[in-house]
Write a protein that holds these residues in place. Structure first.
Motif, mmCIF file in Angstrom:
data_model
loop_
_atom_site.group_PDB
_atom_site.id
_atom_site.type_symbol
_atom_site.label_atom_id
_atom_site.label_comp_id
_atom_site.label_asym_id
_atom_site.label_seq_id
_atom_site.Cartn_x
_atom_site.Cartn_y
_atom_site.Cartn_z
ATOM 1 N N MET A 3 -8.411 14.557 -3.828
ATOM 2 C CA MET A 3 -7.561 13.968 -2.797
ATOM 3 C C MET A 3 -8.188 12.701 -2.193
ATOM 4 O O MET A 3 -7.490 11.881 -1.617
ATOM 5 N N ASN A 4 -9.496 12.523 -2.333
ATOM 6 C CA ASN A 4 -10.155 11.335 -1.799
ATOM 7 C C ASN A 4 -9.813 10.072 -2.592
ATOM 8 O O ASN A 4 -10.038 8.966 -2.122
ATOM 9 N N LYS A 5 -9.290 10.237 -3.803
ATOM 10 C CA LYS A 5 -8.972 9.086 -4.644
ATOM 11 C C LYS A 5 -7.537 8.614 -4.478
ATOM 12 O O LYS A 5 -7.153 7.618 -5.051
ATOM 13 N N LEU A 6 -6.742 9.318 -3.695
ATOM 14 C CA LEU A 6 -5.362 8.912 -3.487
ATOM 15 C C LEU A 6 -5.305 7.670 -2.604
ATOM 16 O O LEU A 6 -6.081 7.513 -1.678
ATOM 17 N N LYS A 7 -4.356 6.787 -2.921
ATOM 18 C CA LYS A 7 -4.182 5.566 -2.150
ATOM 19 C C LYS A 7 -2.795 5.569 -1.520
ATOM 20 O O LYS A 7 -1.861 6.168 -2.041
ATOM 21 N N LYS A 8 -2.669 4.853 -0.442
ATOM 22 C CA LYS A 8 -1.362 4.687 0.195
ATOM 23 C C LYS A 8 -0.541 3.719 -0.642
ATOM 24 O O LYS A 8 -1.068 2.767 -1.226
ATOM 25 N N TRP A 9 0.789 3.964 -0.680
ATOM 26 C CA TRP A 9 1.679 3.118 -1.458
ATOM 27 C C TRP A 9 1.575 1.655 -1.045
ATOM 28 O O TRP A 9 1.584 0.755 -1.882
ATOM 29 N N GLU A 10 1.490 1.396 0.244
ATOM 30 C CA GLU A 10 1.408 0.019 0.722
ATOM 31 C C GLU A 10 0.227 -0.713 0.085
ATOM 32 O O GLU A 10 0.329 -1.888 -0.274
ATOM 33 N N ASN A 11 -0.891 -0.025 -0.060
ATOM 34 C CA ASN A 11 -2.080 -0.641 -0.660
ATOM 35 C C ASN A 11 -1.892 -0.876 -2.158
ATOM 36 O O ASN A 11 -2.233 -1.947 -2.676
ATOM 37 N N VAL A 12 -1.347 0.115 -2.843
ATOM 38 C CA VAL A 12 -1.124 -0.020 -4.286
ATOM 39 C C VAL A 12 -0.102 -1.128 -4.551
ATOM 40 O O VAL A 12 -0.282 -1.959 -5.441
ATOM 41 N N ARG A 13 0.945 -1.135 -3.744
ATOM 42 C CA ARG A 13 2.011 -2.132 -3.897
ATOM 43 C C ARG A 13 1.452 -3.554 -3.781
ATOM 44 O O ARG A 13 1.775 -4.424 -4.590
ATOM 45 N N SER A 14 0.613 -3.772 -2.794
ATOM 46 C CA SER A 14 0.059 -5.121 -2.609
ATOM 47 C C SER A 14 -0.957 -5.481 -3.695
ATOM 48 O O SER A 14 -1.175 -6.663 -3.962
ATOM 49 N N GLU A 15 -1.537 -4.474 -4.333
ATOM 50 C CA GLU A 15 -2.439 -4.744 -5.450
ATOM 51 C C GLU A 15 -1.660 -5.103 -6.721
ATOM 52 O O GLU A 15 -2.118 -5.911 -7.522
ATOM 53 N N LEU A 16 -0.483 -4.511 -6.880
ATOM 54 C CA LEU A 16 0.297 -4.701 -8.100
ATOM 55 C C LEU A 16 1.248 -5.899 -8.056
ATOM 56 O O LEU A 16 1.545 -6.488 -9.090
ATOM 57 N N PHE A 17 1.751 -6.213 -6.859
ATOM 58 C CA PHE A 17 2.796 -7.223 -6.732
ATOM 59 C C PHE A 17 2.385 -8.322 -5.769
ATOM 60 O O PHE A 17 1.654 -8.091 -4.817
ATOM 61 N N SER A 18 2.933 -9.512 -6.001
ATOM 62 C CA SER A 18 2.673 -10.632 -5.091
ATOM 63 C C SER A 18 3.522 -10.453 -3.836
ATOM 64 O O SER A 18 4.471 -9.670 -3.810
ATOM 65 N N ALA A 19 3.201 -11.206 -2.809
ATOM 66 C CA ALA A 19 3.970 -11.147 -1.558
ATOM 67 C C ALA A 19 5.425 -11.531 -1.815
ATOM 68 O O ALA A 19 6.347 -10.947 -1.232
ATOM 69 N N GLU A 20 5.644 -12.496 -2.692
ATOM 70 C CA GLU A 20 7.008 -12.915 -3.035
ATOM 71 C C GLU A 20 7.775 -11.782 -3.727
ATOM 72 O O GLU A 20 8.945 -11.525 -3.419
ATOM 73 N N GLU A 21 7.132 -11.106 -4.653
ATOM 74 C CA GLU A 21 7.780 -9.988 -5.350
ATOM 75 C C GLU A 21 8.112 -8.851 -4.384
ATOM 76 O O GLU A 21 9.182 -8.240 -4.477
ATOM 77 N N ILE A 22 7.223 -8.589 -3.453
ATOM 78 C CA ILE A 22 7.462 -7.543 -2.461
ATOM 79 C C ILE A 22 8.635 -7.921 -1.570
ATOM 80 O O ILE A 22 9.515 -7.100 -1.297
ATOM 81 N N GLU A 24 11.146 -9.918 -2.327
ATOM 82 C CA GLU A 24 12.365 -9.817 -3.135
ATOM 83 C C GLU A 24 12.802 -8.369 -3.274
ATOM 84 O O GLU A 24 13.990 -8.051 -3.164
ATOM 85 N N SER A 25 11.858 -7.489 -3.506
ATOM 86 C CA SER A 25 12.159 -6.064 -3.632
ATOM 87 C C SER A 25 12.713 -5.511 -2.318
ATOM 88 O O SER A 25 13.698 -4.767 -2.316
ATOM 89 N N ASP A 26 12.089 -5.878 -1.223
ATOM 90 C CA ASP A 26 12.557 -5.415 0.092
ATOM 91 C C ASP A 26 13.982 -5.900 0.366
ATOM 92 O O ASP A 26 14.804 -5.167 0.920
ATOM 93 N N LEU A 27 14.283 -7.128 -0.040
ATOM 94 C CA LEU A 27 15.631 -7.669 0.141
ATOM 95 C C LEU A 27 16.642 -6.887 -0.699
ATOM 96 O O LEU A 27 17.721 -6.530 -0.218
ATOM 97 N N ARG A 28 16.288 -6.605 -1.953
ATOM 98 C CA ARG A 28 17.180 -5.821 -2.814
ATOM 99 C C ARG A 28 17.448 -4.443 -2.209
ATOM 100 O O ARG A 28 18.589 -3.984 -2.188
ATOM 101 N N VAL A 29 16.418 -3.807 -1.700
ATOM 102 C CA VAL A 29 16.574 -2.489 -1.084
ATOM 103 C C VAL A 29 17.504 -2.575 0.121
ATOM 104 O O VAL A 29 18.397 -1.739 0.294
ATOM 105 N N ALA A 30 17.335 -3.595 0.942
ATOM 106 C CA ALA A 30 18.182 -3.762 2.126
ATOM 107 C C ALA A 30 19.639 -4.012 1.730
ATOM 108 O O ALA A 30 20.555 -3.445 2.327
#
Length: 70
Positions: A3-22, A24-30
């Protein structure tokens, strides 16, 4: 799994995607959320939408393209 190796989604998301991609994704969800809300407010089920049944009842179809009318 350790369980110590689990990461929060927000952290993983920012590691995988650029701020622009995030952003755009947030806009699509909205936008999708607003579409679902509008569909529900109009009393249109997802199944009706899939079958295009709501156009007969509301007359919201024009020239083969869908229009949303409030």
């Amino acid at each position: 799994m350790n369980m110590n190796k689990l990461k929060k989604w927000e952290n993983v998301r920012s590691e995988l995607f650029s701020a622009e991609e995030i952003a755009e994704s947030d806009l699509r969800v909205a936008l999708i959320g607003e579409l679902v809300k509008a569909r529900r407010e109009q009393g249109i089920t997802q199944k009706q939408l899939e079958k295009n049944e709501w156009s007969k009842a509301t007359g919201n179809r024009s020239h083969g393209k869908w229009r949303y009318q409030r």
